[in-house]
Design a protein around this motif. Sequence first.
Motif, short mmCIF file in Angstrom:
data_model
loop_
_atom_site.label_atom_id
_atom_site.label_comp_id
_atom_site.label_asym_id
_atom_site.label_seq_id
_atom_site.Cartn_x
_atom_site.Cartn_y
_atom_site.Cartn_z
N VAL A 88 17.71 45.57 42.12
CA VAL A 88 18.20 44.69 41.20
C VAL A 88 19.46 44.10 41.90
CG1 VAL A 88 19.31 44.39 38.91
CG2 VAL A 88 17.70 46.24 39.33
N GLN A 89 19.31 42.59 41.72
CA GLN A 89 20.52 41.80 42.09
C GLN A 89 21.31 41.18 41.07
OE1 GLN A 89 19.73 39.29 45.43
NE2 GLN A 89 20.73 37.56 44.30
N TRP A 90 22.45 41.34 41.19
CA TRP A 90 23.48 40.95 40.07
C TRP A 90 24.16 39.51 40.83
CZ3 TRP A 90 22.67 46.12 40.70
CH2 TRP A 90 22.02 46.68 39.77
N PHE A 91 24.34 38.32 40.01
CA PHE A 91 24.99 37.27 40.30
C PHE A 91 25.60 36.68 39.31
CE2 PHE A 91 25.02 32.81 41.72
CZ PHE A 91 25.55 32.82 43.00
N ALA A 92 27.04 35.99 39.65
CA ALA A 92 27.57 35.00 38.69
C ALA A 92 28.03 34.03 39.65
CB ALA A 92 28.46 35.79 38.06
N SER A 93 28.05 32.78 39.12
CA SER A 93 28.48 31.65 39.63
C SER A 93 29.31 30.92 38.51
CB SER A 93 27.38 30.65 40.37
OG SER A 93 28.20 29.84 40.82
N VAL A 94 30.49 30.82 38.41
CA VAL A 94 31.48 30.31 37.47
C VAL A 94 32.55 29.30 37.92
CG1 VAL A 94 31.03 32.24 35.71
CG2 VAL A 94 32.79 32.43 37.45
N ASP A 95 32.80 28.18 36.97
CA ASP A 95 33.67 27.46 37.32
C ASP A 95 34.95 27.62 36.17
OD1 ASP A 95 32.28 26.17 39.34
OD2 ASP A 95 31.05 25.45 37.93
N PRO A 96 35.97 28.55 36.44
CA PRO A 96 36.79 28.98 35.33
C PRO A 96 37.92 27.87 35.30
CG PRO A 96 37.37 30.35 37.21
CD PRO A 96 35.81 29.62 37.72
N ASN A 97 38.03 27.07 36.35
CA ASN A 97 39.24 26.15 36.29
C ASN A 97 40.58 26.51 35.69
OD1 ASN A 97 40.09 23.50 37.00
ND2 ASN A 97 39.40 22.49 35.24
N ILE A 98 41.00 27.52 36.30
CA ILE A 98 42.24 28.41 35.72
C ILE A 98 43.47 28.33 36.82
CG2 ILE A 98 41.27 29.71 33.93
CD1 ILE A 98 41.51 31.93 35.91
N CYS A 99 44.55 28.24 36.37
CA CYS A 99 45.61 28.40 37.40
C CYS A 99 46.15 29.91 37.15
CB CYS A 99 46.75 27.39 37.03
SG CYS A 99 48.02 27.36 38.19
N ALA A 100 46.14 30.54 38.16
CA ALA A 100 46.51 31.93 38.13
C ALA A 100 47.19 32.38 39.39
CB ALA A 100 45.15 32.81 38.10
N PRO A 101 48.06 33.46 39.25
CA PRO A 101 48.98 33.99 40.34
C PRO A 101 47.83 34.84 41.30
CG PRO A 101 49.20 35.26 38.28
CD PRO A 101 48.32 34.26 37.98
N VAL A 102 47.83 34.55 42.42
CA VAL A 102 47.05 35.04 43.37
C VAL A 102 47.84 35.65 44.51
CG1 VAL A 102 44.95 34.64 45.22
CG2 VAL A 102 44.94 33.54 42.69
N ASN A 103 47.54 36.90 45.07
CA ASN A 103 48.33 37.54 46.14
C ASN A 103 47.56 37.22 47.22
OD1 ASN A 103 49.34 39.45 47.96
ND2 ASN A 103 49.66 40.73 46.26
N ILE A 104 48.09 36.43 48.23
CA ILE A 104 47.59 36.18 49.78
C ILE A 104 48.43 36.72 50.56
CG2 ILE A 104 47.04 34.18 51.05
CD1 ILE A 104 46.45 32.67 48.66
N SER A 105 47.89 37.77 51.20
CA SER A 105 48.62 38.42 52.57
C SER A 105 49.88 38.97 51.98
CB SER A 105 48.84 37.43 53.69
OG SER A 105 47.51 37.11 53.94
N GLY A 106 50.29 39.52 50.68
CA GLY A 106 51.06 39.75 50.38
C GLY A 106 52.16 38.95 49.58
N THR A 107 51.92 37.75 49.53
CA THR A 107 52.69 36.82 48.86
C THR A 107 51.96 36.12 47.72
OG1 THR A 107 53.77 36.06 51.07
CG2 THR A 107 54.05 34.54 49.17
#
Length: 132
Positions: A88-107
Motif C-alpha cells: 500500500v502506498q500513502w501519498f499527500a500533495s497539499v498547498d497549505p499556503n500558511i505562515c508558520a514557525p519552522v525550526n531550521i538547524s536549531g533556529t
Amino acid sequence: MASNLERNGSVSWEFYGGQYTITGAINMSGTVNPGGQALVFSFQNLNNDGVVLDVRLDVATLFPHLGINYTADLTGTVISDGPNEAVVQWFASVDPNICAPVNISGTEVQAQITHLEEGLRGRVVPVDCQPE
C-alpha cells in the motif's frame, strides 16, 4: 489482504528517518531522524473514495524538531494485493499556503509554507497475534 487492513482499523509505524527539501528564500535539504515510539494511525476514508486506508499525518508528531504544525491527509492506494501480502502506498500533495514557525538547524523562523508532499509505502504481511 488489503480488505483485512480496512476492516481492522489501524496500523503502527516506527519511522527511522526522512528527507526534506526547502526551496524559496532559502534553499536547503537534509535528513531528519524522528526517533521515538511507533506511531499508530487509524484508517479512515478521508477522500470519500470508499477505500478505508487513508491516514491523517501530523507533521509535528512525526518530526517534532522541524516545528511544522500541520496535518495532512494521506490517501492510501493498494499497489498489489495477495493472500499473504499487500503493498500500500500513502501519498499527500497539499498547498497549505500558511505562515508558520519552522525550526531550521536549531533556529526558529517564520516561513511561508506553500507546498508539502508526504509519501509512505508499506509492505504488509500477516503475523500471528502479538501482545500490542
